[in-house]
Motif scaffolding. Sequence first.
Motif, short mmCIF file in Angstrom:
data_model
loop_
_atom_site.label_atom_id
_atom_site.label_comp_id
_atom_site.label_asym_id
_atom_site.label_seq_id
_atom_site.Cartn_x
_atom_site.Cartn_y
_atom_site.Cartn_z
N GLU A 1 -18.43 0.78 -41.05
CA GLU A 1 -17.60 1.40 -42.08
C GLU A 1 -18.34 1.34 -43.41
O GLU A 1 -18.90 0.31 -43.78
CB GLU A 1 -16.27 0.67 -42.21
CG GLU A 1 -15.37 0.82 -41.00
CD GLU A 1 -14.07 0.06 -41.17
OE1 GLU A 1 -13.68 -0.18 -42.32
OE2 GLU A 1 -13.48 -0.28 -40.14
N GLY B 1 -18.98 1.18 -47.37
CA GLY B 1 -18.36 0.57 -48.53
C GLY B 1 -18.16 1.61 -49.60
O GLY B 1 -18.32 2.80 -49.38
N HIS C 1 -14.45 -2.59 -55.74
CA HIS C 1 -15.71 -2.32 -55.08
C HIS C 1 -15.67 -2.99 -53.72
O HIS C 1 -15.42 -4.18 -53.62
CB HIS C 1 -16.88 -2.86 -55.92
CG HIS C 1 -17.00 -2.18 -57.24
ND1 HIS C 1 -17.80 -1.08 -57.43
CD2 HIS C 1 -16.40 -2.41 -58.43
CE1 HIS C 1 -17.70 -0.68 -58.68
NE2 HIS C 1 -16.84 -1.48 -59.31
N ARG C 2 -15.91 -2.21 -52.69
CA ARG C 2 -15.78 -2.71 -51.33
C ARG C 2 -17.14 -2.76 -50.66
O ARG C 2 -17.89 -1.79 -50.70
CB ARG C 2 -14.84 -1.80 -50.57
CG ARG C 2 -14.26 -2.46 -49.39
CD ARG C 2 -13.08 -1.71 -48.90
NE ARG C 2 -12.76 -2.31 -47.63
CZ ARG C 2 -11.81 -1.93 -46.85
NH1 ARG C 2 -11.06 -0.93 -47.19
NH2 ARG C 2 -11.59 -2.52 -45.72
N LYS C 3 -17.42 -3.87 -50.03
CA LYS C 3 -18.68 -4.05 -49.33
C LYS C 3 -18.60 -3.39 -47.95
O LYS C 3 -17.55 -3.42 -47.31
CB LYS C 3 -18.94 -5.55 -49.17
CG LYS C 3 -20.32 -5.90 -48.71
CD LYS C 3 -20.48 -7.41 -48.73
CE LYS C 3 -21.87 -7.79 -48.33
NZ LYS C 3 -22.06 -9.24 -48.34
N ALA C 4 -19.70 -2.80 -47.50
CA ALA C 4 -19.73 -2.18 -46.18
C ALA C 4 -19.62 -3.25 -45.11
O ALA C 4 -20.16 -4.34 -45.23
CB ALA C 4 -21.03 -1.40 -46.01
N SER C 5 -18.91 -2.93 -44.02
CA SER C 5 -18.71 -3.92 -42.96
C SER C 5 -19.78 -3.76 -41.88
O SER C 5 -20.52 -2.77 -41.84
CB SER C 5 -17.33 -3.75 -42.34
OG SER C 5 -17.25 -2.51 -41.69
#
Length: 114
Positions: A57, A59, A49-53
């Motif tokens: 970009e 997530g 799970h990737r957090k939005a930057s």
Amino acid sequence: MAKFKIKTGDLVQVISGSKDNKGKQGKVLRVFPETSRVLVEGVNVVTRHRKASMQGEAGGIEKVEAPIHVSNVAFVDPETNKPTRIGYRTETVERDGRQKTVRVRVSKSTGKDL
């Protein structure tokens, strides 16, 4: 730091582990000698799970290959397409007029050079 017989670019097969990974074959992408792990293409795919930057970009969820312990994989013999162990044979080769000893990787099952 351990020295492995499995190198980057070798075709390996997972011989133990979870049911969805066991028996899969893939190419070794990276070797991590400090943790005794290898990264195999298409094996041990995990969800990250990737957090939005802050730069905009988005997530989301992405699938990434995770390293697997080197003891859980075996080298696949190119001739028989079955897992095998790797041994070494020393040869003396003459280069530029000098004798040099070279280690050659050998398949334990067939006895042929790899």
